[in-house]
Design a protein around this motif. Structure first.
Motif, PDB file in Angstrom:
ATOM      1  N   ASN A   1       0.819  -1.219   0.000  1.00  0.00           N
ATOM      2  CA  ASN A   1       0.000   0.000   0.000  1.00  0.00           C
ATOM      3  C   ASN A   1       0.850   1.266   0.000  1.00  0.00           C
ATOM      4  N   GLU A   2       1.922   1.270   0.746  1.00  0.00           N
ATOM      5  CA  GLU A   2       2.806   2.444   0.766  1.00  0.00           C
ATOM      6  C   GLU A   2       3.441   2.662  -0.607  1.00  0.00           C
ATOM      7  N   TYR A   3       3.836   1.582  -1.263  1.00  0.00           N
ATOM      8  CA  TYR A   3       4.435   1.701  -2.592  1.00  0.00           C
ATOM      9  C   TYR A   3       3.427   2.237  -3.598  1.00  0.00           C
ATOM     10  N   ILE A   4       2.184   1.748  -3.512  1.00  0.00           N
ATOM     11  CA  ILE A   4       1.132   2.229  -4.420  1.00  0.00           C
ATOM     12  C   ILE A   4       0.904   3.723  -4.194  1.00  0.00           C
ATOM     13  N   ARG A   5       0.872   4.164  -2.927  1.00  0.00           N
ATOM     14  CA  ARG A   5       0.689   5.595  -2.645  1.00  0.00           C
ATOM     15  C   ARG A   5       1.798   6.433  -3.272  1.00  0.00           C
ATOM     16  N   GLN A   6       2.999   5.908  -3.312  1.00  0.00           N
ATOM     17  CA  GLN A   6       4.123   6.651  -3.878  1.00  0.00           C
ATOM     18  C   GLN A   6       4.214   6.518  -5.396  1.00  0.00           C
ATOM     19  N   ASN A   7       3.449   5.599  -5.963  1.00  0.00           N
ATOM     20  CA  ASN A   7       3.495   5.354  -7.407  1.00  0.00           C
ATOM     21  C   ASN A   7       2.080   5.256  -7.969  1.00  0.00           C
ATOM     22  N   GLU A   8       1.226   6.197  -7.574  1.00  0.00           N
ATOM     23  CA  GLU A   8      -0.188   6.121  -7.942  1.00  0.00           C
ATOM     24  C   GLU A   8      -0.417   6.161  -9.453  1.00  0.00           C
ATOM     25  N   TRP A   9       0.257   7.050 -10.141  1.00  0.00           N
ATOM     26  CA  TRP A   9       0.022   7.133 -11.583  1.00  0.00           C
ATOM     27  C   TRP A   9       0.431   5.845 -12.279  1.00  0.00           C
ATOM     28  N   GLU A  10       1.579   5.307 -11.919  1.00  0.00           N
ATOM     29  CA  GLU A  10       2.049   4.080 -12.546  1.00  0.00           C
ATOM     30  C   GLU A  10       1.076   2.933 -12.310  1.00  0.00           C
ATOM     31  N   PHE A  11       0.485   2.879 -11.101  1.00  0.00           N
ATOM     32  CA  PHE A  11      -0.458   1.803 -10.810  1.00  0.00           C
ATOM     33  C   PHE A  11      -1.826   2.058 -11.434  1.00  0.00           C
ATOM     34  N   TYR A  12      -2.483   3.142 -11.022  1.00  0.00           N
ATOM     35  CA  TYR A  12      -3.855   3.398 -11.484  1.00  0.00           C
ATOM     36  C   TYR A  12      -3.903   3.807 -12.953  1.00  0.00           C
ATOM     37  N   GLY A  13      -3.079   4.740 -13.342  1.00  0.00           N
ATOM     38  CA  GLY A  13      -3.158   5.309 -14.676  1.00  0.00           C
ATOM     39  C   GLY A  13      -2.522   4.465 -15.751  1.00  0.00           C
ATOM     40  N   SER A  14      -1.547   3.699 -15.395  1.00  0.00           N
ATOM     41  CA  SER A  14      -0.821   2.951 -16.411  1.00  0.00           C
ATOM     42  C   SER A  14      -1.096   1.450 -16.301  1.00  0.00           C
ATOM     43  N   TRP A  15      -0.661   0.837 -15.216  1.00  0.00           N
ATOM     44  CA  TRP A  15      -0.731  -0.615 -15.105  1.00  0.00           C
ATOM     45  C   TRP A  15      -2.168  -1.124 -14.992  1.00  0.00           C
ATOM     46  N   TRP A  16      -2.924  -0.627 -14.016  1.00  0.00           N
ATOM     47  CA  TRP A  16      -4.273  -1.142 -13.780  1.00  0.00           C
ATOM     48  C   TRP A  16      -5.226  -0.763 -14.916  1.00  0.00           C
TER      49      TRP A  16
END
Length: 132
Positions: free
Chosen positions: A64-79
């Protein structure tokens, strides 16, 4: 005292003659030279061969901490890119509608619709067909 040109007992002072310090890897349990181990804050020492597996096991605590620090990469790109087109549209519309319920943003969001229609080449043809 000298023996073959060396001082007897000098091997304890000569780094080349000393056995390197060793320690156990918590992952594979092998005894390896200390310089090949990474020691973590919790006291675990891990050899380079086991580092990947050890970090994967520890990783759950940091997702969860990593996702908070990499929100765009997770939500906007990967997911988001992993969704099919229909799901992407559903997510975008839900976000848009949520923004549109904000009274401060409502007028701006509505003006964006008008701006889109003014700039889109197919809008006037659409209007013409509706009027005929």
């Amino acid at each position: 005292m000298l023996e073959n040109g060396m001082i007897i007992g000098a091997e304890s002072c000569d780094p080349q003659c000393r056995e390197p310090q060793k320690g156990y890897c918590v992952q594979c349990k092998h005894l390896v030279p200390v310089h090949q181990l990474t020691e973590f804050m919790n006291g675990d020492r891990v050899c380079s061969d086991c580092m990947h597996d050890y970090l994967e096991l520890q990783g759950a605590d940091f997702v969860n901490e990593y996702i908070r620090q990499n929100e765009w990469e997770f939500y906007g790109s990967w997911w988001f890119t992993g969704l099919d087109r229909e799901e992407q549209l559903r997510v975008i519309k839900a976000g848009y509608l949520a923004e549109n319920t904000n009274p401060i943003r409502h007028d701006y969001m509505e003006s964006q619709k008008v701006d889109f229609c003014k700039e889109d080449n197919g809008f006037l043809q659409f209007v013409k067909e509706k009027l005929l």
